[in-house]
Design a protein around this motif. Structure first.
Motif, PDB file in Angstrom:
ATOM      1  N   MET A   1       0.818  -1.179   0.000  1.00  0.00           N
ATOM      2  CA  MET A   1       0.000   0.000   0.000  1.00  0.00           C
ATOM      3  C   MET A   1       0.870   1.254   0.000  1.00  0.00           C
ATOM      4  SD  MET A   1      -2.922   1.126   2.688  1.00  0.00           S
ATOM      5  CE  MET A   1      -4.307   0.253   2.077  1.00  0.00           C
ATOM      6  N   HIS A   5       0.201   3.515  -3.174  1.00  0.00           N
ATOM      7  CA  HIS A   5      -0.717   4.599  -2.836  1.00  0.00           C
ATOM      8  C   HIS A   5      -0.057   5.550  -1.843  1.00  0.00           C
ATOM      9  CE1 HIS A   5      -4.236   6.778  -1.429  1.00  0.00           C
ATOM     10  NE2 HIS A   5      -4.861   6.323  -2.498  1.00  0.00           N
ATOM     11  N   ALA A  13      -9.710  11.669   2.010  1.00  0.00           N
ATOM     12  CA  ALA A  13      -9.741  10.219   1.826  1.00  0.00           C
ATOM     13  C   ALA A  13      -8.394   9.645   1.361  1.00  0.00           C
ATOM     14  CB  ALA A  13     -10.853   9.831   0.871  1.00  0.00           C
ATOM     15  N   PRO A  14      -7.722  10.198   0.334  1.00  0.00           N
ATOM     16  CA  PRO A  14      -6.428   9.648  -0.057  1.00  0.00           C
ATOM     17  C   PRO A  14      -5.369   9.769   1.038  1.00  0.00           C
ATOM     18  CG  PRO A  14      -7.267  11.061  -1.794  1.00  0.00           C
ATOM     19  CD  PRO A  14      -8.159  11.233  -0.615  1.00  0.00           C
ATOM     20  N   ILE A  16      -5.952   9.738   4.318  1.00  0.00           N
ATOM     21  CA  ILE A  16      -6.265   8.736   5.348  1.00  0.00           C
ATOM     22  C   ILE A  16      -5.801   7.359   4.909  1.00  0.00           C
ATOM     23  CG2 ILE A  16      -8.167   7.537   6.509  1.00  0.00           C
ATOM     24  CD1 ILE A  16      -9.634  10.221   6.581  1.00  0.00           C
ATOM     25  N   VAL A  17      -6.015   7.018   3.653  1.00  0.00           N
ATOM     26  CA  VAL A  17      -5.566   5.719   3.139  1.00  0.00           C
ATOM     27  C   VAL A  17      -4.043   5.629   3.178  1.00  0.00           C
ATOM     28  CG1 VAL A  17      -5.504   4.243   1.101  1.00  0.00           C
ATOM     29  CG2 VAL A  17      -7.628   5.376   1.745  1.00  0.00           C
ATOM     30  N   THR A  18      -3.356   6.704   2.817  1.00  0.00           N
ATOM     31  CA  THR A  18      -1.894   6.725   2.856  1.00  0.00           C
ATOM     32  C   THR A  18      -1.388   6.585   4.288  1.00  0.00           C
ATOM     33  OG1 THR A  18      -1.825   8.100   0.872  1.00  0.00           O
ATOM     34  CG2 THR A  18       0.145   8.058   2.234  1.00  0.00           C
ATOM     35  N   THR A  20      -2.935   5.179   6.772  1.00  0.00           N
ATOM     36  CA  THR A  20      -3.226   3.813   7.199  1.00  0.00           C
ATOM     37  C   THR A  20      -2.143   2.854   6.699  1.00  0.00           C
ATOM     38  OG1 THR A  20      -5.588   4.284   7.160  1.00  0.00           O
ATOM     39  CG2 THR A  20      -4.946   1.977   7.129  1.00  0.00           C
ATOM     40  N   GLY A  21      -1.720   3.033   5.476  1.00  0.00           N
ATOM     41  CA  GLY A  21      -0.642   2.197   4.933  1.00  0.00           C
ATOM     42  C   GLY A  21       0.662   2.372   5.685  1.00  0.00           C
ATOM     43  N   THR A  60     -11.659   4.430  14.949  1.00  0.00           N
ATOM     44  CA  THR A  60     -11.580   3.497  13.825  1.00  0.00           C
ATOM     45  C   THR A  60     -12.925   3.365  13.131  1.00  0.00           C
ATOM     46  OG1 THR A  60      -9.874   2.268  15.009  1.00  0.00           O
ATOM     47  CG2 THR A  60     -10.924   1.154  13.174  1.00  0.00           C
ATOM     48  N   LEU A  67     -14.753   6.519   5.074  1.00  0.00           N
ATOM     49  CA  LEU A  67     -14.172   5.956   3.854  1.00  0.00           C
ATOM     50  C   LEU A  67     -15.161   5.102   3.071  1.00  0.00           C
ATOM     51  CD1 LEU A  67     -10.579   5.028   5.042  1.00  0.00           C
ATOM     52  CD2 LEU A  67     -11.261   6.925   3.578  1.00  0.00           C
ATOM     53  N   THR A  68     -16.146   4.553   3.757  1.00  0.00           N
ATOM     54  CA  THR A  68     -17.165   3.752   3.069  1.00  0.00           C
ATOM     55  C   THR A  68     -18.094   4.668   2.300  1.00  0.00           C
ATOM     56  OG1 THR A  68     -17.106   2.053   4.758  1.00  0.00           O
ATOM     57  CG2 THR A  68     -19.035   2.105   3.376  1.00  0.00           C
TER      58      THR A  68
END
Length: 68
Positions: A1, A5, A13-14, A16-18, A20-21, A60, A67-68
């Motif tokens: 990830m 990403h 959103a991007p 948060i995903v980054t 998280t990775g 969490t 994110l959903t």
């Protein structure tokens, strides 16, 4: 990830995903290189998981819903 990403702009959103990775990578590295005693001390005493369980659970849950 982290390799595919690594996006630090473009909205929440991007990012948060980054994050998280990166957090998953750091936690996995710690689990790989620390002894079991150090791991339990770090994650139970350092983070105080038992004391702030509902706070971590709520954060969490909110991030997952967003994110959903």
């Amino acid at each position: 990830m982290v390799l595919s990403h690594n996006v630090w702009s473009g909205g929440a959103a991007p990012v948060i995903v980054t994050l998280t990775g990166w957090i998953a990578l750091i936690k996995g590295s710690l689990l790989l290189f620390l002894s079991p005693e150090q791991e339990s001390s770090l994650f139970l005493n350092g983070v105080r998981l038992e004391q702030f369980f509902y706070l971590y659970l709520g954060a969490t849950l909110l991030i997952g819903i967003y994110l959903t």
